[in-house]
Design a protein around this motif. Sequence first.
Motif, PDB file in Angstrom:
ATOM      1  N   MET A 176      10.369  -0.079  -3.421  1.00 37.35           N
ATOM      2  CA  MET A 176      10.001  -1.570  -3.612  1.00 37.35           C
ATOM      3  C   MET A 176       8.509  -1.780  -3.870  1.00 37.35           C
ATOM      4  O   MET A 176       8.231  -2.648  -4.750  1.00 37.35           O
ATOM      5  CB  MET A 176      10.597  -2.448  -2.347  1.00 37.35           C
ATOM      6  N   ARG A 177       7.697  -0.975  -2.923  1.00 44.65           N
ATOM      7  CA  ARG A 177       6.391  -1.309  -3.014  1.00 44.65           C
ATOM      8  C   ARG A 177       5.725  -0.537  -4.498  1.00 44.65           C
ATOM      9  O   ARG A 177       4.976  -1.283  -5.037  1.00 44.65           O
ATOM     10  CB  ARG A 177       5.756  -0.417  -1.986  1.00 44.65           C
ATOM     11  N   ALA A 178       6.520   0.595  -5.021  1.00 39.87           N
ATOM     12  CA  ALA A 178       6.065   0.837  -6.278  1.00 39.87           C
ATOM     13  C   ALA A 178       6.370  -0.034  -7.424  1.00 39.87           C
ATOM     14  O   ALA A 178       5.537  -0.127  -8.386  1.00 39.87           O
ATOM     15  CB  ALA A 178       6.878   2.274  -6.508  1.00 39.87           C
ATOM     16  N   ALA A 179       7.362  -0.932  -7.110  1.00 40.81           N
ATOM     17  CA  ALA A 179       7.634  -1.913  -8.137  1.00 40.81           C
ATOM     18  C   ALA A 179       7.093  -3.119  -7.931  1.00 40.81           C
ATOM     19  O   ALA A 179       7.460  -4.227  -8.731  1.00 40.81           O
ATOM     20  CB  ALA A 179       9.334  -2.172  -8.133  1.00 40.81           C
ATOM     21  N   GLY A 180       6.196  -3.460  -6.933  1.00 40.26           N
ATOM     22  CA  GLY A 180       5.192  -4.536  -6.464  1.00 40.26           C
ATOM     23  C   GLY A 180       6.103  -5.463  -5.847  1.00 40.26           C
ATOM     24  O   GLY A 180       5.623  -6.743  -5.507  1.00 40.26           O
ATOM     25  N   VAL A 181       7.000  -5.175  -4.872  1.00 38.93           N
ATOM     26  CA  VAL A 181       7.688  -5.917  -4.126  1.00 38.93           C
ATOM     27  C   VAL A 181       7.245  -5.649  -2.593  1.00 38.93           C
ATOM     28  O   VAL A 181       7.364  -4.618  -2.167  1.00 38.93           O
ATOM     29  CB  VAL A 181       9.156  -5.826  -4.278  1.00 38.93           C
ATOM     30  N   PRO A 182       6.554  -6.480  -1.963  1.00 39.32           N
ATOM     31  CA  PRO A 182       6.296  -6.545  -0.582  1.00 39.32           C
ATOM     32  C   PRO A 182       7.443  -5.901   0.170  1.00 39.32           C
ATOM     33  O   PRO A 182       8.602  -6.506   0.281  1.00 39.32           O
ATOM     34  CB  PRO A 182       5.451  -7.555  -0.031  1.00 39.32           C
ATOM     35  N   ALA A 183       7.342  -4.859   1.084  1.00 44.28           N
ATOM     36  CA  ALA A 183       8.372  -4.153   1.788  1.00 44.28           C
ATOM     37  C   ALA A 183       7.863  -3.582   2.919  1.00 44.28           C
ATOM     38  O   ALA A 183       6.577  -3.041   3.060  1.00 44.28           O
ATOM     39  CB  ALA A 183       9.233  -3.648   1.046  1.00 44.28           C
ATOM     40  N   ARG A 184       8.551  -3.393   4.174  1.00 48.99           N
ATOM     41  CA  ARG A 184       8.369  -2.718   5.377  1.00 48.99           C
ATOM     42  C   ARG A 184       9.455  -2.243   5.868  1.00 48.99           C
ATOM     43  O   ARG A 184      10.817  -2.802   5.721  1.00 48.99           O
ATOM     44  CB  ARG A 184       7.519  -3.601   6.210  1.00 48.99           C
ATOM     45  N   VAL A 185       9.471  -1.224   6.754  1.00 48.85           N
ATOM     46  CA  VAL A 185      10.706  -0.572   7.405  1.00 48.85           C
ATOM     47  C   VAL A 185      10.675  -1.368   8.996  1.00 48.85           C
ATOM     48  O   VAL A 185       9.725  -1.539   9.486  1.00 48.85           O
ATOM     49  CB  VAL A 185      10.459   0.891   7.623  1.00 48.85           C
ATOM     50  N   GLY A 225       9.646   2.752 -10.213  1.00 56.97           N
ATOM     51  CA  GLY A 225       9.278   1.338  -9.865  1.00 56.97           C
ATOM     52  C   GLY A 225       8.520   0.611 -10.902  1.00 56.97           C
ATOM     53  O   GLY A 225       8.554  -0.589 -11.121  1.00 56.97           O
ATOM     54  N   ALA A 226       7.533   1.175 -11.651  1.00 55.98           N
ATOM     55  CA  ALA A 226       6.922   0.527 -12.594  1.00 55.98           C
ATOM     56  C   ALA A 226       7.554   0.259 -13.725  1.00 55.98           C
ATOM     57  O   ALA A 226       7.440  -0.841 -14.370  1.00 55.98           O
ATOM     58  CB  ALA A 226       5.693   1.495 -13.290  1.00 55.98           C
ATOM     59  N   GLN A 227       8.686   1.138 -14.112  1.00 55.28           N
ATOM     60  CA  GLN A 227       9.498   0.746 -15.182  1.00 55.28           C
ATOM     61  C   GLN A 227      10.447  -0.589 -14.808  1.00 55.28           C
ATOM     62  O   GLN A 227      10.674  -1.273 -15.565  1.00 55.28           O
ATOM     63  CB  GLN A 227      10.486   1.943 -15.399  1.00 55.28           C
ATOM     64  N   TRP A 228      10.944  -0.570 -13.637  1.00 58.13           N
ATOM     65  CA  TRP A 228      11.629  -1.606 -13.014  1.00 58.13           C
ATOM     66  C   TRP A 228      10.887  -2.831 -13.034  1.00 58.13           C
ATOM     67  O   TRP A 228      11.255  -3.806 -13.402  1.00 58.13           O
ATOM     68  CB  TRP A 228      12.299  -1.498 -11.665  1.00 58.13           C
ATOM     69  N   ARG A 229       9.641  -2.908 -12.807  1.00 58.72           N
ATOM     70  CA  ARG A 229       8.577  -4.105 -12.824  1.00 58.72           C
ATOM     71  C   ARG A 229       8.617  -4.738 -14.278  1.00 58.72           C
ATOM     72  O   ARG A 229       8.901  -5.744 -14.497  1.00 58.72           O
ATOM     73  CB  ARG A 229       7.421  -3.780 -12.232  1.00 58.72           C
ATOM     74  N   ARG A 230       8.459  -3.768 -15.373  1.00 56.98           N
ATOM     75  CA  ARG A 230       8.254  -4.096 -16.494  1.00 56.98           C
ATOM     76  C   ARG A 230       9.519  -4.906 -16.940  1.00 56.98           C
ATOM     77  O   ARG A 230       9.632  -5.897 -17.875  1.00 56.98           O
ATOM     78  CB  ARG A 230       8.135  -3.007 -17.381  1.00 56.98           C
ATOM     79  N   GLU A 231      10.535  -4.263 -16.706  1.00 58.33           N
ATOM     80  CA  GLU A 231      11.964  -4.662 -17.165  1.00 58.33           C
ATOM     81  C   GLU A 231      12.276  -5.959 -16.397  1.00 58.33           C
ATOM     82  O   GLU A 231      13.062  -6.723 -17.078  1.00 58.33           O
ATOM     83  CB  GLU A 231      13.278  -3.623 -17.120  1.00 58.33           C
ATOM     84  N   ALA A 232      12.179  -6.197 -15.306  1.00 57.19           N
ATOM     85  CA  ALA A 232      12.364  -7.225 -14.705  1.00 57.19           C
ATOM     86  C   ALA A 232      11.242  -8.543 -14.703  1.00 57.19           C
ATOM     87  O   ALA A 232      11.688  -9.552 -14.399  1.00 57.19           O
ATOM     88  CB  ALA A 232      12.711  -7.005 -13.039  1.00 57.19           C
ATOM     89  N   GLY A 233      10.157  -8.292 -15.113  1.00 57.96           N
ATOM     90  CA  GLY A 233       9.061  -9.216 -14.951  1.00 57.96           C
ATOM     91  C   GLY A 233       8.922  -9.759 -13.830  1.00 57.96           C
ATOM     92  O   GLY A 233       8.424  -8.746 -12.798  1.00 57.96           O
ATOM     93  N   ARG A 289       0.704  -1.165   0.093  1.00 60.09           N
ATOM     94  CA  ARG A 289       0.055  -0.052  -0.053  1.00 60.09           C
ATOM     95  C   ARG A 289       0.940   1.160  -0.126  1.00 60.09           C
ATOM     96  O   ARG A 289       1.940   1.191   0.740  1.00 60.09           O
ATOM     97  CB  ARG A 289      -0.921  -0.120   1.335  1.00 60.09           C
ATOM     98  N   LEU A 290       0.337   2.195  -0.912  1.00 64.13           N
ATOM     99  CA  LEU A 290       1.142   3.665  -0.873  1.00 64.13           C
ATOM    100  C   LEU A 290       0.194   4.731  -0.823  1.00 64.13           C
ATOM    101  O   LEU A 290      -1.060   4.616  -1.297  1.00 64.13           O
ATOM    102  CB  LEU A 290       2.063   3.618  -2.255  1.00 64.13           C
TER     103      LEU A 290
END
Length: 650
Positions: A423-432, A360-368, A347-348
């Motif tokens: 990380m969240r913007a790229a679709g990777v669950p993350a927390r502090v 983040g969206a760009q990295w997700r497209r490039e990394a699959g 969530r953001l």
Amino acid sequence: MKPTDVPTLDSLSRRWTLAAAGACLLPLLIQLPPMLAFGIGATGVVLAVASWRRPLPGLLRALMALALVAAVMSVTGMQFGRDTGCALLAGMLAIKPTETRTLRDNRSLLGFALFAPFAAFLLDQGPLSMALGLASVLGALVALHRLADAEAVSLAGVARPLQQAREIGKLVAIGVPLVLAAFWLFPRFPSPLWGVPERALAKPGLSDDMSPGSYLDLIADESPALRVQFFGATPPTSQMYWRGPVLTDFDGRTWTRRASSPAMPPAATTRAAVSWDYQMDVEPSDRRDLVALDLPTATPDGAWMARDYSMATPAPLSSLTRWRLQSSRPTQFEADLPAWRRAQALRLPAGFNPRTRALGAQWRREAGGNDAAIVTRALQWIRADFAYTLDTPFPGRDTVDEFLFDQQQGFCEHFSSSFVFLMRAAGVPARVVTGYTGGTYNPLGRYWVVRNMDAHAWAEVWMPQRGWVRVDPTAAVAPENIYDTLEDRLGAGGAVGAMAGLIGAENLGQVGDWLRRGWNDLVLGFDARRQSRLLERFGAKQLGGGALTALFGLFAMAALVWMGWLLARGERERDPLLRAWHRLGARYARHGLGREPHESPTDWARRVSAGRPHAAQALASLSRRFADARYAPNEGDHRALIEDLRRHRP
């Protein structure tokens, strides 16, 4: 008696009273905020000097009292707590010397001042507070002794200050056995009978949230947060991550921890074979968060563990506490992530940091679907372009965009917050994750000191088949890009730093901390559990409440008998002239001619002359001189009489 007939106090006794009151105020002032403490102390000195010859007008004293109350409330923010009450007590004590003209006024000041060192223990129970408190109480007792002498006799007969101090010291020493018996053996309750009010001014420590700049005060504090002793193997310093609150919610500026329930069990984990067994002595912080080496294997008694393995206590940690824990690194940590927790970890807030969202969206497209590649790419970017420094400007609205694309330098709160957002913007669950990292080894006590300046924030990302994995983006900064650290600032002391190096400041600090740990272990950490095991080393089993009560009663009775005997003996033998006279009577008693309690010196000498005529003249002369000395104490020098009494033999 008319007000004008009230006798005023001599200047020397008044100085002693003011000095004793100032000594009582000192242990309380050093626990208050520096500026407030300086203002209260300076006010007390100025008012004492200004009112030395004549009392200040009542209106002026009232205005000063209102001004001090306003100053205290401005510092505490109109919040009431222990430190607010203690600061108000200090302020009122600073004004009290303006009305100390008579003997009664000075006694009132000392009685009021004695509250200050005891109030200081509400804020700190360290050895310095104890030493200053004991010294101030002894000083106040000496001053009260002088006031009593000044009231009873003329100033010519007042005992010297050193003599008064010795007399007070003897009285205090007489009560030491009873005090020790009460401390070690009086049955203690597992929990206090009453609560201590919360503090209005929070002490440095971990929090349930993290905002821009919130870590600066914490990492600038060198005071210890906890001391750790390992039993067996010790992890490398690079793996000492002390896990605290886990922050999952972000509103665009502040990370906060989502409320958790003790009823929710911790997430499932698979552990590595290596584990760490250790004991933590946690300094008071007035918070409920309890840290542990990442990750704890079980919940200690007196605490509860959340699903994310952060721990807390039901009551604030307002006193020193000791915890025995075991930890080990997980190989799998919540490998099956529920959909609702995954959504929470992605969530953001809407409308914040558009550039980071796009990246983040760009990295997700490039990394699959390769989440690990996204994490690696972010760490490589940090290593190549980012720098570590404490000197950072206060951010604007889009904090993450400004850090990642404009500033590219900061410290742990910037790196962890921006990394998790990316990380969240790229679709990777993350927390502090917040807590502490590392520690300083003290070879004297063979333990580790973790200080508030070791506070740290890192990230956890969720990876398929592995679950939550720790990632420290701050540690990815290249060594040549580390510009401004706390160690640099503490070491850049110029002449002060050079002098500290000459005297071995680090070694002195280790000795001081070792002594503080011993104080914590012997005094502050002596609780009901340790009391019940007091005699285990002598082969006795745990002592119950009845056994402790009986043992305390036995030692207390012995201490009271000891006190009574010493007091009676001291009262008899305090006067050297009387002591020599009693010893003379004891020498005659060996020959059956001792003085009876009802006999006066003259009658005794007359009776002795009937049985020993050859001793009558010498004893009669000594008896007459002794009677004159006792009933005319200001006439003549008694030293010659004392010597004659000591030399005379039947």
